[in-house]
Design a protein around this motif. Structure first.
Motif, PDB file in Angstrom:
ATOM      1  N   GLN A  16       2.512   7.436  -1.026  1.00 23.74           N
ATOM      2  CA  GLN A  16       2.960   5.893  -0.785  1.00 23.74           C
ATOM      3  C   GLN A  16       3.228   5.923   0.312  1.00 23.74           C
ATOM      4  OE1 GLN A  16       7.628   6.534  -2.735  1.00 23.74           O
ATOM      5  NE2 GLN A  16       7.961   6.159  -0.711  1.00 23.74           N
ATOM      6  N   LEU A  17       2.388   7.276   1.156  1.00 20.92           N
ATOM      7  CA  LEU A  17       3.063   7.092   2.842  1.00 20.92           C
ATOM      8  C   LEU A  17       2.069   7.141   3.224  1.00 20.92           C
ATOM      9  CD1 LEU A  17       5.455  10.777   2.719  1.00 20.92           C
ATOM     10  CD2 LEU A  17       6.246   8.652   3.133  1.00 20.92           C
ATOM     11  N   TRP A  18       0.450   6.366   2.392  1.00 25.91           N
ATOM     12  CA  TRP A  18      -0.227   6.346   3.317  1.00 25.91           C
ATOM     13  C   TRP A  18       0.083   5.040   4.036  1.00 25.91           C
ATOM     14  CZ3 TRP A  18      -3.890   9.910   3.827  1.00 25.91           C
ATOM     15  CH2 TRP A  18      -4.053  11.259   2.678  1.00 25.91           C
ATOM     16  N   ILE A  19      -1.034   5.146   5.591  1.00 27.10           N
ATOM     17  CA  ILE A  19      -0.664   4.013   6.289  1.00 27.10           C
ATOM     18  C   ILE A  19      -2.147   3.573   6.193  1.00 27.10           C
ATOM     19  CG2 ILE A  19      -1.132   3.247   8.569  1.00 27.10           C
ATOM     20  CD1 ILE A  19       0.411   5.862   9.824  1.00 27.10           C
ATOM     21  N   SER A  20      -2.220   2.346   5.344  1.00 30.75           N
ATOM     22  CA  SER A  20      -3.509   1.798   5.035  1.00 30.75           C
ATOM     23  C   SER A  20      -3.865   0.115   6.249  1.00 30.75           C
ATOM     24  CB  SER A  20      -3.034   0.544   3.805  1.00 30.75           C
ATOM     25  OG  SER A  20      -1.993  -0.721   4.091  1.00 30.75           O
ATOM     26  N   ALA A  72      -7.245   4.459   4.628  1.00 25.14           N
ATOM     27  CA  ALA A  72      -5.649   4.606   4.759  1.00 25.14           C
ATOM     28  C   ALA A  72      -5.729   6.509   5.122  1.00 25.14           C
ATOM     29  CB  ALA A  72      -5.352   4.847   3.276  1.00 25.14           C
ATOM     30  N   PRO A  98      -9.718   7.830   2.341  1.00 24.39           N
ATOM     31  CA  PRO A  98      -7.771   8.296   3.042  1.00 24.39           C
ATOM     32  C   PRO A  98      -8.643   9.712   2.870  1.00 24.39           C
ATOM     33  CG  PRO A  98      -7.797   7.334   0.500  1.00 24.39           C
ATOM     34  CD  PRO A  98      -9.220   8.539   0.431  1.00 24.39           C
ATOM     35  N   GLN A 121      -4.516  -2.247   6.437  1.00 27.76           N
ATOM     36  CA  GLN A 121      -3.442  -3.343   6.340  1.00 27.76           C
ATOM     37  C   GLN A 121      -2.227  -3.745   6.870  1.00 27.76           C
ATOM     38  OE1 GLN A 121      -2.145  -4.643   2.558  1.00 27.76           O
ATOM     39  NE2 GLN A 121      -1.039  -6.717   3.468  1.00 27.76           N
ATOM     40  N   GLU A 122      -1.717  -2.628   6.843  1.00 30.59           N
ATOM     41  CA  GLU A 122      -0.584  -1.998   7.691  1.00 30.59           C
ATOM     42  C   GLU A 122      -1.277  -2.613   9.373  1.00 30.59           C
ATOM     43  OE1 GLU A 122       2.344  -0.324   5.221  1.00 30.59           O
ATOM     44  OE2 GLU A 122       0.818   0.683   5.075  1.00 30.59           O
TER      45      GLU A 122
END
Lengths: 493, 442
Positions: B421-425, B152, B123, B427-428
């Motif tokens: 919980q904040l990571w931009i994955s 991420a 990440p 998938q998103e």
């Protein structure tokens, strides 16, 4: 065994008699020398042969550290975070329990939620329906879209108003934080009121409803004052600090004044008698009263005599106990002088017994030579009410003021006057003078303090007057409020 | 959470701290902090970046190389070597990336060459200045997911990182960096846009001022790389002969300037000093009042052997950070605000209720803040400006922490359990596109 040895000797051709039987090694005798007197045990232990004071260092590597237990295995493990909406798998290292199989671990992992997920907390923000909006929330200034936008921001930034006001951008409208707050609280109140009328609300609901009341004008005014508070000039800050210090001083002196006043009242208050005085109105009653008083008086005296029997003879109080000592007509002054003189005389005859004073005094009365004042001074004779047994310095008995301020400041004043702190010749006269001087120094210090106080107050009044002239315009200033309030208690004085 | 250890007790290195007390959960993330002078990169959870690569790059014109119209040279060794025709450029302007192709290469160089890591396995956390426009943020997102293919990613404001690095959720962050000085109020980890200020008063500005000052004095600015042998001299009117190294070609002017910056940097570190009091620095150095308390001289030897003692004039360039009107080199455009004025403007733009809190939590970071007596001066300026409220400056004492504060804060953030919980994955990103950055990282 010995047979085997002799066989060997035979083989080697050694004469058995040639070898003397080996003497057992002389037992090392530990001679315990007696420690001479006058040397301590510790010192004596250092004498004689001792181990050299050099540590023997072995050249070798450090020992392997001893770890308790086995080293735990760590494994990189993927995990899901339930606080996330997607199923992003991140991996971290977890410690493996030794006797755990891979399946068990997998199971455990499934059961266990990600521990940091519980920090994902969202606040509950009120939500309204279309019908509710149309019914009570319509506002000329606020459109539906803007209100929605505001509530989205509130949800997103968890009611952090500073941030919400910072990020609020809607069609280029200029909204202050107070505008936003006023809108939010009015929306909340209206919706709450519509859902349950105020009279029907539970206590919690009512409390929340009342807490939602927002006074915009008051808030704007408060912010204005906070802003002014931030940009005070150095002079104002100094003035304010001065005022605070002054206020504190006034408070302190005020409470002190109250205390003193109370004490004075207590002292002035005479004890209120509770019983009736009818019993003492007749002559017989009065006689009983007089007798009672006399008795209690006598009791008192007896007590004090009993408390100090050793010194009783030298005291005036001893007289009622030993009526023979002196005639009752002797004046007070004489009665003090007489036993004292007797005592002085006793000393010359080196009779230490105090209990035998009374008869001695009687006996020696005729022998006492009455000395004049000049003679007394010449022989350095002095009379005392009370003599302390033992030897002491006269300076130790000096009656000096005990206050801390005196103890701290008197040396400086003494130095100013060129008087040494310690009397080089503490005769009774110098001591008396010294006591007098100390008393006067204490009085001087008191006066100085008072003077300072008064000067300070006049200075403040002058400064306030000057300030008041300068700042007539700024009537809303916090400072002037403060100064006004600080003046009030002073007027009472 | 079996037991809470007392503060005095230091946990032995072999024992793992209680999970929630430590709050960390390392997922082997990478942290990238791109700056104008250097790009810092390292592993999250560490206290200093593993690598610090110059953001300057070299271009050697080569018609065969289509992409960059020349050979690209990245890294300290490459850009400081003397190569015929190599031009030195910087892909950033005003703290914002301008040349994305090169920046991508620099980032790749940091991660793959310097850290020997595979970028698609970790990440990635990237820092950005607060005025980074949306287009650039989307572009960063695109590059990170399309080119680097990271699992991420997150983009975080450097001011937030800096306040976290100084263990403050709310602070007024003053970052005195290379290209700019910025003032950003941070409240509960959220930067306030309306109170943020910036000026180009930074290390680069100081370099330019000093270069101008030296040129005015008539000092030959030959860098170390060009000097073959030197003999010392003190008289500028009678200089020792300049014996330069012969490379067989003339290095590019931009390369010479980069090399000059190196000794100017040394000068800044050893000789430059901030005048400690506000408003008392003499306006005309040639006409100093007689009773003026000066400074002891400090001697410096330039690469060509010229030795000179610097007195009050060594305060001149740093003085221009606080009072830009005294700058030796005149301003071409509008004169920018001094640092203390910036802080005042920033305070004026934020809500009245948090002003006192901000003033008592001023965090000063950035390499240029390491100037001798910089914080002392700033403190004096601010206490004179705000006599009422308590003004307190927090500044890390360690040089590395001061220089790499933004990276360190990023490292703390990316190794924090609650941050994951904040990571931009990926998938998103695939679902929403580059615009997700605006929704998720505000």
């Amino acid at each position: 065994m010995s047979g085997a040895v002799s066989d060997v000797r035979d083989v080697l051709g050694i004469d058995a008699t040639a070898i003397e039987p080996r003497q057992p090694p002389l037992k090392k005798q530990r001679t315990v020398e007696k420690r001479p007197d006058g040397i301590t045990r510790e010192l004596y232990a250092l004498l004689g042969e001792n181990a050299p004071p050099v540590a023997v260092v072995e050249h070798r590597f450090k020992d392997k550290p001893k770890f308790l237990g086995t080293v735990a295995a760590w494994k990189e493990q993927k995990f899901n975070n339930p606080a996330r909406k997607d199923d992003l798998e991140l991996s971290h290292w977890v410690r493996q329990n030794p006797g755990q199989s891979a399946e068990e671990e997998e199971e455990e992992k499934q059961q266990m939620d990600y521990q940091f997920a519980r920090f994902n907390i969202k606040i509950n923000v009120l939500e309204y329906s279309d019908a509710e909006y149309d019914a009570v929330l319509k506002d000329d200034d606020w459109s539906r879209q803007e209100t929605d936008y505001l509530f989205r921001l509130i949800q997103e930034y968890d009611l952090r108003w500073v941030v919400i006001a910072d990020r609020f951008e809607f069609e280029g409208k200029d909204r202050t934080m107070e505008d936003l707050k006023a809108r939010y609280y009015s929306v909340c109140r209206n919706v709450m009121e519509m859902r349950t009328p105020v009279s029907m609300m539970s206590t919690e609901e009512a409390a929340l409803y009342n807490a939602m009341h927002y006074n915009k004008e008051q808030e704007v005014e408060r912010k204005r004052i906070v802003h002014m508070q931030l940009y005070r000039t150095p002079a104002e800050v100094e003035h304010e600090q001065h005022l605070i210090a002054e206020l504190r001083r006034i408070h302190d002196s005020h409470s002190q004044l109250l205390e003193e006043r109370e004490e004075l009242f207590n002292r002035l208050d005479y004890p209120q008698s509770t019983g009736s005085i009818a019993a003492y109105q007749g002559s017989q009653g009065l006689a009983t009263l007089a007798q009672n008083i006399l008795n209690s008086d006598r009791n008192k005296k007896r007590k004090s005599v009993a408390a100090a029997p050793g010194q009783a003879a030298e005291k005036e109080e001893s007289k009622p106990a030993a009526p023979t000592a002196a005639s009752p007509t002797v004046s007070r002054q004489g009665s003090i002088a007489e036993p004292a003189r007797a005592h002085a005389h006793q000393r010359t005859e080196s009779t230490a017994s105090a209990s035998g004073t009374t008869p001695l005094k009687d006996k020696n009365k005729s022998n006492i030579k009455q000395l004049s004042k000049a003679e007394e001074a010449q022989y350095n004779l002095s009379h005392h009410d009370k003599l302390q047994p033992g030897v002491f310095f006269r300076t130790m008995k000096m009656n000096l003021p005990k206050a801390n301020s005196f103890l701290n400041k008197s040396p400086a004043i003494m130095a100013e006057l060129n008087i040494p702190q310690i009397l080089s010749m503490p005769t009774s006269r110098t001591c008396a003078k010294y006591e007098l001087l100390a008393k006067e120094i204490a009085a001087l210090m008191d006066i100085r303090k008072q003077l300072e106080k008064v000067e300070q107050e006049t200075k403040i009044f002058k400064a306030q007057e000057a300030m008041g002239e300068n700042r007539t315009k700024r009537s809303a200033s916090v400072l002037s409020d403060a100064s006004r309030s600080s003046k009030r208690p002073k007027k009472e004085k | 959470m079996a037991s809470t250890p007392q503060m005095s007790q230091v946990l032995p290195s072999t024992t793992k701290p209680a999970e929630l007390e430590y709050g960390g959960d390392e997922i082997s993330a990478l942290v990238l902090d791109p700056g104008t002078n250097t790009t810092r990169c390292g592993f999250a959870g560490e206290d200093t970046p593993k690598t610090c690569v110059p953001t300057y790059y070299g271009i050697i014109p080569d018609p065969e190389e289509q992409k960059f119209l020349g050979k690209l040279k990245i890294g300290e060794n490459a850009i400081h070597s003397v190569v015929d025709g190599m031009e030195i450029r910087n892909p950033m302007h005003d703290g914002i990336v301008e040349n994305w192709e090169v920046t991508t290469e620099i980032w790749r160089h940091c991660i793959e060459y310097r850290l020997s890591s595979r970028v698609e396995e970790h990440p990635l956390l990237v820092t950005e200045p607060i005025w980074n426009p949306l287009k650039k943020r989307e572009k960063t997102t695109e590059i990170v997911f399309e080119d680097f293919n990271v699992p991420a990613y997150f983009l975080v404001k450097s001011a937030v990182c800096e306040s976290f690095a100084n263990s403050k959720p709310s602070a007024l962050v003053v970052d005195v960096g290379h290209a700019y000085t910025s003032v950003t109020p941070v409240l509960d980890g959220i930067p306030l846009k309306k109170g943020s200020e910036r000026t180009p008063l930074g290390g680069q500005h100081l370099n330019n001022q000093l270069r101008h000052q030296f040129t005015e004095l008539g000092i030959r600015m030959a860098p170390w790389l060009m000097i073959k042998t030197k003999s010392t001299y003190t008289d500028l009117t009678n200089p020792a002969p300049l014996r330069t190294r012969d490379y067989g070609f003339e290095p590019h002017q931009s390369h010479l300037e980069l090399q000059q910056d190196r000794f100017i940097h040394e000068y800044k570190e050893c000789i430059s000093e901030t005048w400690p009091e506000p408003k008392s620095f003499p306006a005309d150095l040639n006409n100093v009042p007689e009773n003026f308390r000066g400074l002891p001289d400090k001697a410096y030897e330039f690469p060509d052997g010229y030795q000179r003692r610097f007195g009050l004039d060594r305060c001149l360039a740093p003085e221009s950070l606080f009072n830009p009107s005294v700058a030796p080199k005149p301003w071409t455009g509008e004169t920018p605000k001094g640092i203390a004025e910036m802080i005042k403007d920033s305070i004026d733009h934020i809500d009245a209720d948090i002003r006192a809190n901000m003033l008592s939590n001023i965090v000063v970071v950035g390499g240029t803040s390491l100037l001798y007596r910089f914080n002392e001066r700033l403190n004096q300026e601010l206490t004179a400006m705000f006599p009422g409220p308590r003004v307190k400056i927090y500044s890390p004492g360690q040089i590395a922490e001061r220089k790499y504060s933004a990276w360190l804060g990023g490292s703390i953030l990316a190794s924090c359990g609650a941050f994951h919980q904040l990571w931009i994955s990926k998938q998103e990103y695939d679902e929403i596109g580059a615009n997700i950055i605006e929704r998720r990282a505000k």
